[in-house]
Write a protein that holds these residues in place. Structure first.
Motif, PDB file in Angstrom:
ATOM      1  N   ASN A  91      29.489  75.144  63.429  1.00  0.00           N
ATOM      2  CA  ASN A  91      28.908  74.644  62.175  1.00  0.00           C
ATOM      3  C   ASN A  91      28.001  73.435  62.374  1.00  0.00           C
ATOM      4  OD1 ASN A  91      30.288  76.602  60.623  1.00  0.00           O
ATOM      5  ND2 ASN A  91      32.137  75.314  60.580  1.00  0.00           N
ATOM      6  N   ASP A  92      27.965  72.937  63.590  1.00  0.00           N
ATOM      7  CA  ASP A  92      27.141  71.760  63.867  1.00  0.00           C
ATOM      8  C   ASP A  92      25.741  72.173  64.309  1.00  0.00           C
ATOM      9  OD1 ASP A  92      29.379  70.347  63.275  1.00  0.00           O
ATOM     10  OD2 ASP A  92      29.708  69.530  65.284  1.00  0.00           O
ATOM     11  N   ARG A  93      24.801  71.236  64.186  1.00  0.00           N
ATOM     12  CA  ARG A  93      23.414  71.477  64.584  1.00  0.00           C
ATOM     13  C   ARG A  93      23.111  70.671  65.848  1.00  0.00           C
ATOM     14  NH1 ARG A  93      18.414  72.412  61.706  1.00  0.00           N
ATOM     15  NH2 ARG A  93      19.584  72.416  59.742  1.00  0.00           N
ATOM     16  N   LEU A  94      22.498  71.305  66.832  1.00  0.00           N
ATOM     17  CA  LEU A  94      22.059  70.592  68.026  1.00  0.00           C
ATOM     18  C   LEU A  94      20.883  69.688  67.652  1.00  0.00           C
ATOM     19  CD1 LEU A  94      22.138  73.449  70.702  1.00  0.00           C
ATOM     20  CD2 LEU A  94      23.886  71.728  70.236  1.00  0.00           C
ATOM     21  N   LEU A  95      21.029  68.399  67.932  1.00  0.00           N
ATOM     22  CA  LEU A  95      20.002  67.425  67.570  1.00  0.00           C
ATOM     23  C   LEU A  95      19.209  66.936  68.771  1.00  0.00           C
ATOM     24  CD1 LEU A  95      22.012  65.168  65.072  1.00  0.00           C
ATOM     25  CD2 LEU A  95      20.528  67.102  64.532  1.00  0.00           C
ATOM     26  N   ALA A  96      19.911  66.528  69.839  1.00  0.00           N
ATOM     27  CA  ALA A  96      19.213  65.913  70.967  1.00  0.00           C
ATOM     28  C   ALA A  96      20.045  66.004  72.229  1.00  0.00           C
ATOM     29  CB  ALA A  96      18.892  64.455  70.661  1.00  0.00           C
ATOM     30  N   GLY A 115      25.830  70.671  60.174  1.00  0.00           N
ATOM     31  CA  GLY A 115      24.410  70.960  59.973  1.00  0.00           C
ATOM     32  C   GLY A 115      23.546  69.773  59.624  1.00  0.00           C
ATOM     33  N   ALA A 116      24.071  68.537  59.689  1.00  0.00           N
ATOM     34  CA  ALA A 116      23.267  67.349  59.364  1.00  0.00           C
ATOM     35  C   ALA A 116      22.128  67.206  60.360  1.00  0.00           C
ATOM     36  CB  ALA A 116      24.147  66.105  59.391  1.00  0.00           C
ATOM     37  N   ILE A 117      20.989  66.680  59.901  1.00  0.00           N
ATOM     38  CA  ILE A 117      19.825  66.543  60.769  1.00  0.00           C
ATOM     39  C   ILE A 117      19.630  65.111  61.253  1.00  0.00           C
ATOM     40  CG2 ILE A 117      18.665  68.458  59.598  1.00  0.00           C
ATOM     41  CD1 ILE A 117      16.858  66.380  58.239  1.00  0.00           C
ATOM     42  N   GLN A 118      20.419  64.159  60.741  1.00  0.00           N
ATOM     43  CA  GLN A 118      20.260  62.756  61.134  1.00  0.00           C
ATOM     44  C   GLN A 118      21.089  62.447  62.383  1.00  0.00           C
ATOM     45  OE1 GLN A 118      21.134  63.580  57.956  1.00  0.00           O
ATOM     46  NE2 GLN A 118      19.204  63.191  56.909  1.00  0.00           N
ATOM     47  N   LEU A 119      20.565  61.552  63.208  1.00  0.00           N
ATOM     48  CA  LEU A 119      21.311  61.100  64.374  1.00  0.00           C
ATOM     49  C   LEU A 119      22.456  60.165  63.999  1.00  0.00           C
ATOM     50  CD1 LEU A 119      18.480  60.482  67.006  1.00  0.00           C
ATOM     51  CD2 LEU A 119      20.250  62.224  67.080  1.00  0.00           C
ATOM     52  N   ARG A 120      22.275  59.422  62.925  1.00  0.00           N
ATOM     53  CA  ARG A 120      23.351  58.538  62.492  1.00  0.00           C
ATOM     54  C   ARG A 120      24.555  59.373  62.058  1.00  0.00           C
ATOM     55  NH1 ARG A 120      23.723  53.371  61.125  1.00  0.00           N
ATOM     56  NH2 ARG A 120      21.474  53.132  61.393  1.00  0.00           N
ATOM     57  N   GLY A 121      25.699  59.052  62.606  1.00  0.00           N
ATOM     58  CA  GLY A 121      26.909  59.782  62.294  1.00  0.00           C
ATOM     59  C   GLY A 121      27.067  61.066  63.082  1.00  0.00           C
ATOM     60  N   ALA A 122      26.195  61.306  64.058  1.00  0.00           N
ATOM     61  CA  ALA A 122      26.253  62.551  64.827  1.00  0.00           C
ATOM     62  C   ALA A 122      27.463  62.563  65.761  1.00  0.00           C
ATOM     63  CB  ALA A 122      24.967  62.721  65.628  1.00  0.00           C
ATOM     64  N   ARG A 123      27.881  63.768  66.118  1.00  0.00           N
ATOM     65  CA  ARG A 123      28.945  63.926  67.107  1.00  0.00           C
ATOM     66  C   ARG A 123      28.368  63.626  68.496  1.00  0.00           C
ATOM     67  NH1 ARG A 123      33.338  66.922  66.029  1.00  0.00           N
ATOM     68  NH2 ARG A 123      32.180  68.216  64.515  1.00  0.00           N
ATOM     69  N   ARG A 124      29.050  62.774  69.261  1.00  0.00           N
ATOM     70  CA  ARG A 124      28.551  62.339  70.564  1.00  0.00           C
ATOM     71  C   ARG A 124      29.429  62.910  71.667  1.00  0.00           C
ATOM     72  NH1 ARG A 124      25.805  57.020  70.129  1.00  0.00           N
ATOM     73  NH2 ARG A 124      25.327  56.683  67.927  1.00  0.00           N
ATOM     74  N   PHE A 284      15.543  68.609  69.202  1.00  0.00           N
ATOM     75  CA  PHE A 284      15.541  69.995  68.739  1.00  0.00           C
ATOM     76  C   PHE A 284      14.711  70.145  67.462  1.00  0.00           C
ATOM     77  CE2 PHE A 284      18.859  69.945  71.785  1.00  0.00           C
ATOM     78  CZ  PHE A 284      19.053  71.252  72.198  1.00  0.00           C
ATOM     79  N   PRO A 285      14.275  71.376  67.169  1.00  0.00           N
ATOM     80  CA  PRO A 285      13.439  71.591  65.985  1.00  0.00           C
ATOM     81  C   PRO A 285      14.174  71.282  64.682  1.00  0.00           C
ATOM     82  CG  PRO A 285      13.338  73.476  67.489  1.00  0.00           C
ATOM     83  CD  PRO A 285      14.444  72.601  67.969  1.00  0.00           C
ATOM     84  N   ASP A 286      13.407  70.910  63.668  1.00  0.00           N
ATOM     85  CA  ASP A 286      13.920  70.716  62.307  1.00  0.00           C
ATOM     86  C   ASP A 286      15.023  69.674  62.249  1.00  0.00           C
ATOM     87  OD1 ASP A 286      12.389  73.040  61.023  1.00  0.00           O
ATOM     88  OD2 ASP A 286      13.520  74.079  62.596  1.00  0.00           O
ATOM     89  N   THR A 287      14.856  68.586  62.997  1.00  0.00           N
ATOM     90  CA  THR A 287      15.812  67.486  62.978  1.00  0.00           C
ATOM     91  C   THR A 287      15.092  66.206  62.571  1.00  0.00           C
ATOM     92  OG1 THR A 287      15.454  67.059  65.331  1.00  0.00           O
ATOM     93  CG2 THR A 287      17.256  68.548  64.755  1.00  0.00           C
ATOM     94  N   GLU A 288      15.842  65.127  62.480  1.00  0.00           N
ATOM     95  CA  GLU A 288      15.281  63.861  61.991  1.00  0.00           C
ATOM     96  C   GLU A 288      14.073  63.425  62.801  1.00  0.00           C
ATOM     97  OE1 GLU A 288      16.777  59.281  61.026  1.00  0.00           O
ATOM     98  OE2 GLU A 288      18.006  60.608  62.291  1.00  0.00           O
ATOM     99  N   TYR A 289      14.174  63.497  64.118  1.00  0.00           N
ATOM    100  CA  TYR A 289      13.065  63.083  64.967  1.00  0.00           C
ATOM    101  C   TYR A 289      12.428  64.272  65.689  1.00  0.00           C
ATOM    102  CZ  TYR A 289      14.786  58.412  64.035  1.00  0.00           C
ATOM    103  OH  TYR A 289      15.190  57.264  63.413  1.00  0.00           O
TER     104      TYR A 289
END
Length: 457
Positions: A91-96, A115-124, A284-289
């Motif tokens: 259910n998570d989105r790959l961000l970086a 599915g959040a697109i922000q890096l803040r609060g992301a799973r690390r 990754f595409p369609d993310t905050e940065y």
């Protein structure tokens, strides 16, 4: 009764400071109040900065060796980790993805929870790039402390708005440095660098000026890099809106769930387009940065000189083909360089010690200025003092030059800071030696220049 320390009265005493100039009076006033504003913030930034500077040593984690052939990691290494993350967190989105700064064998990953697109609060999570094995351990109390310290230093625990505010404080700090350097020249005419009065408030003011001149170069580097770090999100958004707008528009109306090429193809095609370069960061595409329909892959140069001068590969998410290689604008390159320059953790423990000494010197500089303001404002009877000592006619040109020594110290400091950043081997060591030497010279120079003597009245 001796008059209190008042710069507007210096001209009347025959000291050639040209304090009648309206611009100078305005700058002097603004410098004083800017210093008051920055002083409290500097206490927080200095103490938290020193803690973060020695985080590895406190945790007992030295920097791991960096492999010399980072570019040999292929797309399969990245794909294995991406697949494992997708299976474990569907259910998570790959961000970086990005290799760790201290150990390039480790891959840091960020996932948007639900599915959040922000890096803040992301799973690390972190993985071994060589084996693809997960290395993340449950956070400890110590990890939580350093995470809290970083947030306090970076954003004063105020979130994204706090980062913007910290950047504003940095701008005021830079103004305080530049205005203080200008004011220093006015007050030091006919005086030797580092000249100190014997006692009282005047001595603390002279120490304030001497510390300001000695740490000016370091303060400029740390202040400017801090502003760029605080506003890096804004700078990235500006770059996306300016340089990548035409690519974003192509996929603006397409659903984010469009079929994507394998990450292994994206990585391999990128490295093929820039042989011998290595992956520094994957957004990754369609993310905050990121941008719609494209991967953004930051590439690190192959040589010591180009390792920190990045280029950006824009890769089509559906075909895995490199759309273009973008040269980063100067402001974004500066933002990327700002992190090591701000924290001083790129030259080993010796550089960290130097950074801590400069930090403490800057904190003392602010403290002396604050003390002088309080005494002059609320205890005027204690502010009465003798005028600063003047040079006699036998003084050399080296002693009389107002800005010579501060400029040499500043230029030497900046050179010493940059050499370990861009150099290796003896160049890196020489840069650290320069900084140690300048610290020693700054402390000994006042005595050397006063050796020939000057009058105290």
């Amino acid at each position: 009764m001796t008059a209190s320390y008042n710069p507007s009265k210096y001209l009347a005493n025959g000291w050639h400071y040209q304090l009648e100039n309206g611009l100078f009076k305005t700058i002097y006033r603004l410098h004083r109040y800017a210093g008051l504003f920055v002083a409290v913030h500097l206490l927080v930034f200095s103490l938290t900065g020193i803690v973060l500077l020695f985080q590895d040593e406190i945790q007992g984690q030295g920097a791991s060796p960096v492999p010399s052939e980072l570019s040999r990691f292929t797309g399969d290494h990245y794909q294995k980790i991406a697949t494992a993350l997708t299976d474990a967190h569907p259910n998570d989105r790959l961000l970086a993805f990005y290799p760790d700064d201290h150990n390039k064998n480790l891959l840091q990953t960020r996932l948007g929870v639900d599915g959040a697109i922000q890096l803040r609060g992301a799973r690390r999570l972190q993985f071994d790039l060589t084996t693809g094995a997960a290395l993340t351990e449950p956070p400890t109390t110590q990890d939580d402390f350093f995470s809290w310290t970083l947030r306090l230093h970076r954003e004063l625990l105020l979130g994204s708005n706090g980062k913007l505010y910290v950047g504003f404080v940095g701008v005021i700090y830079l103004f305080m440095l530049l205005s203080g350097f200008y004011i220093y020249g006015k007050f030091m005419r006919s005086r030797s660098f580092g000249a100190l009065r014997g006692q009282g408030l005047g001595r603390w003011l002279d120490v304030h000026k001497c510390l300001g001149a000695a740490t000016f170069g370091w303060g400029l580097v740390v202040g400017l890099s801090g502003v760029l770090l605080a506003w890096n999100g804004v700078l990235i958004k500006k770059f996306q809106a300016d340089a990548l707008a035409h690519l974003s528009a192509q996929y603006a109306n397409r659903p984010a769930s469009d079929e994507k090429a394998a990450l292994s193809q994206v990585v391999d095609n990128t490295l093929a387009a820039k042989p011998e370069w290595s992956i520094g960061y994957i957004s990754f595409p369609d993310t905050e940065y990121g941008i719609p329909g494209h991967y953004l892959v930051l590439l690190d140069g192959a040589t010591t000189e180009t390792a920190r001068l990045n280029e950006l590969a824009v890769v089509n998410a559906r075909t895995a083909q490199v759309s273009e290689i973008v040269q980063l604008p100067l402001y974004l390159k500066a933002a990327i360089l700002s992190e090591p320059l701000h924290f001083g953790d790129y030259g080993g423990v010796p550089l960290k010690v130097i950074w801590a000494l400069f930090t403490l010197g800057t904190l003392a500089l602010s403290t002396f200025g604050l003390y002088a303001f309080v005494v002059k404002r609320f205890f005027p009877q204690r502010a009465q003092q003798r005028p600063p000592p003047r040079l006699d006619k036998k003084s050399s040109r080296w002693q009389k030059s107002v800005y010579l020594w501060p400029n040499l110290l500043a230029l030497g400091t900046i050179a010493g800071i940059l050499m370990p950043l861009f150099g290796q081997g003896w160049i890196k060591t020489f840069g650290v030696v320069i900084l140690f030497g300048l610290l020693t010279l700054a402390s000994a120079l006042p005595s050397l220049l006063r050796a020939r003597g000057g009058s105290d009245d």
